[in-house]
Motif scaffolding. Structure first.
Motif, PDB file in Angstrom:
ATOM      1  N   VAL A   1      38.697  28.050  48.821  1.00  9.75           N
ATOM      2  CA  VAL A   1      37.303  27.329  48.706  1.00  9.75           C
ATOM      3  C   VAL A   1      36.784  27.913  47.656  1.00  9.75           C
ATOM      4  O   VAL A   1      36.447  29.220  47.361  1.00  9.75           O
ATOM      5  CB  VAL A   1      36.707  27.836  49.950  1.00  9.75           C
ATOM      6  N   PHE A   2      36.420  26.968  46.552  1.00  8.20           N
ATOM      7  CA  PHE A   2      35.870  27.405  45.435  1.00  8.20           C
ATOM      8  C   PHE A   2      34.284  27.157  45.442  1.00  8.20           C
ATOM      9  O   PHE A   2      33.977  26.180  46.101  1.00  8.20           O
ATOM     10  CB  PHE A   2      36.444  26.545  44.277  1.00  8.20           C
ATOM     11  N   GLN A   3      33.506  28.152  44.677  1.00 10.08           N
ATOM     12  CA  GLN A   3      32.203  28.048  44.311  1.00 10.08           C
ATOM     13  C   GLN A   3      31.990  27.507  42.961  1.00 10.08           C
ATOM     14  O   GLN A   3      32.754  27.935  41.932  1.00 10.08           O
ATOM     15  CB  GLN A   3      31.505  29.417  44.710  1.00 10.08           C
ATOM     16  N   GLN A   4      31.016  26.645  42.779  1.00  5.06           N
ATOM     17  CA  GLN A   4      30.619  26.335  41.448  1.00  5.06           C
ATOM     18  C   GLN A   4      30.001  27.486  40.405  1.00  5.06           C
ATOM     19  O   GLN A   4      29.009  28.113  40.974  1.00  5.06           O
ATOM     20  CB  GLN A   4      29.819  25.070  41.535  1.00  5.06           C
ATOM     21  N   GLY A   5      30.509  27.610  39.253  1.00  7.14           N
ATOM     22  CA  GLY A   5      30.074  28.514  38.371  1.00  7.14           C
ATOM     23  C   GLY A   5      28.636  27.930  37.593  1.00  7.14           C
ATOM     24  O   GLY A   5      28.607  26.799  37.754  1.00  7.14           O
ATOM     25  N   ASN A   6      28.169  28.760  36.974  1.00  7.60           N
ATOM     26  CA  ASN A   6      27.363  28.450  36.006  1.00  7.60           C
ATOM     27  C   ASN A   6      27.657  27.518  35.207  1.00  7.60           C
ATOM     28  O   ASN A   6      26.832  26.457  34.474  1.00  7.60           O
ATOM     29  CB  ASN A   6      26.698  29.382  35.313  1.00  7.60           C
ATOM     30  N   ASP A   7      28.717  27.696  34.590  1.00  5.22           N
ATOM     31  CA  ASP A   7      29.339  26.692  33.602  1.00  5.22           C
ATOM     32  C   ASP A   7      30.013  25.479  34.529  1.00  5.22           C
ATOM     33  O   ASP A   7      30.995  25.867  35.253  1.00  5.22           O
ATOM     34  CB  ASP A   7      30.447  27.283  32.780  1.00  5.22           C
ATOM     35  N   PRO A   8      29.539  24.191  34.454  1.00  2.00           N
ATOM     36  CA  PRO A   8      29.933  23.326  35.314  1.00  2.00           C
ATOM     37  C   PRO A   8      31.466  23.034  35.247  1.00  2.00           C
ATOM     38  O   PRO A   8      32.237  22.226  36.007  1.00  2.00           O
ATOM     39  CB  PRO A   8      29.183  21.748  35.028  1.00  2.00           C
ATOM     40  N   ARG A   9      32.091  23.539  34.056  1.00  2.00           N
ATOM     41  CA  ARG A   9      33.638  23.187  33.894  1.00  2.00           C
ATOM     42  C   ARG A   9      34.470  24.294  34.869  1.00  2.00           C
ATOM     43  O   ARG A   9      35.690  24.232  34.804  1.00  2.00           O
ATOM     44  CB  ARG A   9      34.001  23.540  32.204  1.00  2.00           C
ATOM     45  N   TYR A  10      33.790  25.222  35.448  1.00  2.00           N
ATOM     46  CA  TYR A  10      34.486  26.307  35.970  1.00  2.00           C
ATOM     47  C   TYR A  10      34.021  26.342  37.463  1.00  2.00           C
ATOM     48  O   TYR A  10      32.711  26.563  37.606  1.00  2.00           O
ATOM     49  CB  TYR A  10      34.520  27.621  35.297  1.00  2.00           C
ATOM     50  N   SER A  11      35.038  26.632  38.435  1.00  2.00           N
ATOM     51  CA  SER A  11      34.667  27.268  39.754  1.00  2.00           C
ATOM     52  C   SER A  11      35.573  28.255  40.073  1.00  2.00           C
ATOM     53  O   SER A  11      36.264  28.728  39.524  1.00  2.00           O
ATOM     54  CB  SER A  11      35.053  25.920  40.628  1.00  2.00           C
ATOM     55  N   TYR A  12      35.122  29.233  41.038  1.00  2.00           N
ATOM     56  CA  TYR A  12      35.648  30.502  41.413  1.00  2.00           C
ATOM     57  C   TYR A  12      35.798  30.698  42.817  1.00  2.00           C
ATOM     58  O   TYR A  12      35.177  30.287  43.544  1.00  2.00           O
ATOM     59  CB  TYR A  12      35.174  31.345  40.618  1.00  2.00           C
ATOM     60  N   SER A  13      36.729  31.750  43.121  1.00  2.00           N
ATOM     61  CA  SER A  13      36.935  32.235  44.398  1.00  2.00           C
ATOM     62  C   SER A  13      37.167  33.707  44.398  1.00  2.00           C
ATOM     63  O   SER A  13      38.005  34.209  43.482  1.00  2.00           O
ATOM     64  CB  SER A  13      38.486  31.472  45.289  1.00  2.00           C
ATOM     65  N   GLU A  14      36.337  34.551  45.200  1.00  2.00           N
ATOM     66  CA  GLU A  14      36.461  35.978  44.765  1.00  2.00           C
ATOM     67  C   GLU A  14      37.237  36.520  45.852  1.00  2.00           C
ATOM     68  O   GLU A  14      37.374  36.339  46.938  1.00  2.00           O
ATOM     69  CB  GLU A  14      35.065  36.393  44.926  1.00  2.00           C
ATOM     70  N   HIS A  15      38.117  37.827  45.329  1.00  2.00           N
ATOM     71  CA  HIS A  15      38.892  38.403  46.544  1.00  2.00           C
ATOM     72  C   HIS A  15      38.845  39.805  45.945  1.00  2.00           C
ATOM     73  O   HIS A  15      38.965  40.263  44.844  1.00  2.00           O
ATOM     74  CB  HIS A  15      40.133  37.961  46.150  1.00  2.00           C
ATOM     75  N   SER A  16      38.710  40.708  47.111  1.00  2.00           N
ATOM     76  CA  SER A  16      38.866  42.197  46.761  1.00  2.00           C
ATOM     77  C   SER A  16      40.422  42.689  46.956  1.00  2.00           C
ATOM     78  O   SER A  16      41.063  42.366  48.079  1.00  2.00           O
ATOM     79  CB  SER A  16      38.208  43.046  47.835  1.00  2.00           C
ATOM     80  N   VAL A  17      40.750  43.523  45.877  1.00  4.42           N
ATOM     81  CA  VAL A  17      42.164  44.007  45.868  1.00  4.42           C
ATOM     82  C   VAL A  17      42.310  45.236  45.608  1.00  4.42           C
ATOM     83  O   VAL A  17      41.567  45.857  44.853  1.00  4.42           O
ATOM     84  CB  VAL A  17      43.059  43.149  44.940  1.00  4.42           C
ATOM     85  N   ASP A  18      43.369  45.910  46.166  1.00  5.70           N
ATOM     86  CA  ASP A  18      43.569  47.367  45.981  1.00  5.70           C
ATOM     87  C   ASP A  18      45.012  47.530  45.333  1.00  5.70           C
ATOM     88  O   ASP A  18      46.118  47.606  46.014  1.00  5.70           O
ATOM     89  CB  ASP A  18      43.734  48.121  47.060  1.00  5.70           C
ATOM     90  N   TYR A  19      44.941  47.436  43.804  1.00  7.80           N
ATOM     91  CA  TYR A  19      46.394  47.063  42.887  1.00  7.80           C
ATOM     92  C   TYR A  19      46.389  48.604  42.457  1.00  7.80           C
ATOM     93  O   TYR A  19      45.591  48.996  41.629  1.00  7.80           O
ATOM     94  CB  TYR A  19      46.371  46.034  42.150  1.00  7.80           C
ATOM     95  N   ALA A  20      47.542  49.214  42.496  1.00  6.16           N
ATOM     96  CA  ALA A  20      47.798  50.665  41.788  1.00  6.16           C
ATOM     97  C   ALA A  20      46.917  51.445  42.053  1.00  6.16           C
ATOM     98  O   ALA A  20      46.383  52.398  41.375  1.00  6.16           O
ATOM     99  CB  ALA A  20      47.764  50.332  40.035  1.00  6.16           C
ATOM    100  N   ASP A  21      46.317  51.445  43.596  1.00  6.87           N
ATOM    101  CA  ASP A  21      45.479  52.485  44.061  1.00  6.87           C
ATOM    102  C   ASP A  21      44.145  52.485  43.413  1.00  6.87           C
ATOM    103  O   ASP A  21      43.274  53.328  43.394  1.00  6.87           O
ATOM    104  CB  ASP A  21      46.082  53.945  43.858  1.00  6.87           C
ATOM    105  N   ILE A  22      43.848  51.159  42.553  1.00  3.56           N
ATOM    106  CA  ILE A  22      42.589  51.142  42.091  1.00  3.56           C
ATOM    107  C   ILE A  22      41.755  49.876  42.626  1.00  3.56           C
ATOM    108  O   ILE A  22      42.158  48.685  42.501  1.00  3.56           O
ATOM    109  CB  ILE A  22      42.641  50.997  40.501  1.00  3.56           C
TER     110      ILE A  22
END
Length: 538
Positions: A258-279
């Motif tokens: 599920v994508f949310q519309q960004g401030n730039d109408p050309r882009y939408s996004y989906s956020e995710h929390s990740v723990d990669y390389a222990d960071i």
């Protein structure tokens, strides 16, 4: 013999845009840093600062002259006006060039450039909250003499970004701020890995670049490795594209999100929390409309070629003989799963018999034979699969370890990575002849790389200041399209100054130096740049 009144034809000398380069060199205080770091300690006509200034004028000459034609470049240029009273063309020779490059190499090209940045840029109005890091490489020809400089690089074969596998090369790593102004440079051996060189640059920047702002180190996917992330830890902020080779990225790029519309109408996004390389970090999957359209066009254009390719693959499979019918069915299904764009229009399993003995003719009625099975199938494009594939186009993943950074700012900061790529294109421009590497000592190659980046430093600083002052004043200049603009490229500005000349008029045995072809936009540009630039033209 008395001096004859009139026009002195022999006195015509080019100023062109070289006065802007000289003015920038002075106003930025580059000469002051060089005089302190590389003092004149012998009875030479020119100081190292004057020699570097001459090399920058040469490097930003934008003419078809190579640096090894250094004296020829200055043959018709007003050198005493640009470099100082008493300086002559004869004094600008290859020995002067080599002497200064050796002095830079002995001092340390990276260290010298750091001092220039620290004194000429960081105290100014330029922010550096985004530091863009990348590398490129330059091809070289010939053999290179070894020298005793302990900081020298190795000119050797490596991965050629210009496709010249036959040539040796060296790697240039650079960091710029968000305006494209170089902040740091370092040369590496020709076979240095991008992953290793980018990490070395960022670690050096942490020590050299002190800022009251939160600083983000921005890099492409070559930066993003578990080793690099662990080395930098949690307190050095970074932004990077995540490589598509990582399994989690592939899953996200193909997931139903599920994508949310960004401030730039050309882009939408989906956020995710990740723990990669222990960071702990934030991954944001973006959908780009322009990228989607571009990839969809490419998909449709390549579909016919891909269809022919998979048909050959299926034909090869159809020649394989299986010992039982279920094995043939299983192989057909496995092949189809590996090619989800296509489906079987029709498929059947054909049996055949083979004699155990290799003799001619049909088998006898009582002869033992083996039965084998082959796949016979016709393919067609699966429209549902193609439509599903199209829905997942235009996606890419950016990551940051600043969990508070919004997706819109994350995208904005990363997109400015184009500034450093433009800087590399500038250095490799065929009209920027200082990029033609010809020197035969590794240490001089490193010194010349510093001169190249110093030219970019001058160019980008002047272009930024001119655009800023045009915007502040509300004034405009004419663009290449003959329209008013407040964002001219400095190369276009340089081109407009191409006819500016200095000449002498003799009247009553007095010699008067005049300037020709300086009017309109040119005077307005010089007025905006200020007195350090104007003095070379008035």
């Amino acid at each position: 013999m008395p001096i004859v009144d009139g026009f002195d034809n022999e006195s015509i000398r080019t100023i062109g845009h070289h006065g802007i380069v000289a003015g920038a060199f002075d106003s930025l205080g580059i000469g002051r840093v060089l005089e302190r770091a590389l003092p004149k300690n012998r009875h030479h006509n020119l100081s190292h600062a004057q020699s570097v200034k001459a090399m920058c004028i040469n490097g930003l000459g934008f003419v078809e002259r190579r640096l090894y034609l250094f004296p020829a470049f200055f043959s018709d240029i007003a050198v005493s006006r640009l470099l100082g009273p008493g300086v002559t063309t004869e004094q600008l020779n290859d020995d002067v060039l080599g002497r200064t490059l050796d002095a830079i190499a002995d001092y340390g090209p990276t260290e010298l450039f750091n001092e220039i940045v620290a004194e000429c840029l960081l105290p100014s109005e330029f922010g550096s909250h985004c530091v863009h890091v990348d590398t490129t490489n330059f091809s070289v020809t010939g053999e290179y003499e070894s020298d005793f400089n302990t900081r020298k690089i190795e000119i050797t074969y490596g991965y050629p970004k210009d496709g010249r596998w036959d040539l040796k090369r060296f790697v240039l790593g650079m960091a710029t701020n968000q305006h494209g102004v170089p902040l740091y440079l370092q040369t590496f051996s020709g076979n240095e890995s991008d992953k290793e060189s980018i990490l070395k640059i960022i670690e050096a920047l942490k020590d050299n670049l002190q800022s009251d702002e939160k600083v983000y180190h921005v890099a492409d996917s070559a930066f993003y490795t578990a080793e690099t992330l662990k080395t930098l830890g949690r307190h050095t902020f970074w932004i990077s594209k995540v490589p598509s080779t990582i399994t989690e990225v592939k899953d996200l790029e193909n997931a139903d999100l599920v994508f949310q519309q960004g401030n730039d109408p050309r882009y939408s996004y989906s956020e995710h929390s990740v723990d990669y390389a222990d960071i702990p970090q934030k991954w944001v999957v973006y959908h780009s409309v322009p990228m989607h359209e571009r990839q969809e066009t490419n998909l449709e254009a390549n579909l016919e070629k891909d269809f022919k390719k998979v048909c050959k693959s299926l034909k090869k499979l159809s020649t394989h003989e299986f010992v039982c019918e279920p094995d043939a069915h299983a192989a057909a299904e496995t092949w189809r799963e590996k090619h989800p764009r296509y489906q079987f229009q029709e498929v059947s399993i054909i049996s055949g018999t083979h004699k155990l003995r290799k003799t001619r003719g049909r088998p006898r009625s009582d002869e033992v034979v083996t039965i084998t099975y082959r796949i016979s199938a016709k393919l067609e494009i699966n429209p549902d699969a193609i439509e599903k594939e199209k829905q997942k186009l235009g996606r890419f993943v950016l990551a940051t370890n600043d969990l508070s950074l919004s997706p819109d700012l994350l995208l904005t900061y990363y997109k400015n990575q184009g500034t450093i790529e433009r800087g590399f294109r500038f250095l490799k421009d065929k009209s920027f002849k200082v990029a033609e590497i010809f020197l035969k000592k590794n240490s001089r190659i490193q010194a010349l790389a510093m001169i190249m980046v110093l030219c970019l430093f001058i160019y980008s600083m002047v272009e930024f200041r001119l655009r800023r002052d045009l915007k502040k004043s509300g004034e405009t200049v004419m663009s290449q399209m003959d329209k008013p603009t407040q964002k001219p490229t400095l190369k276009w500005v340089f081109f407009q100054f191409r006819r500016v000349r200095e000449y002498a008029i003799v009247k009553e045995e007095n010699r008067h130096v005049e300037i020709a072809n300086l009017s309109g936009d040119l005077r307005r540009i010089l007025g905006l740049l200020g007195p350090p630039y104007e003095k070379y033209y008035f």
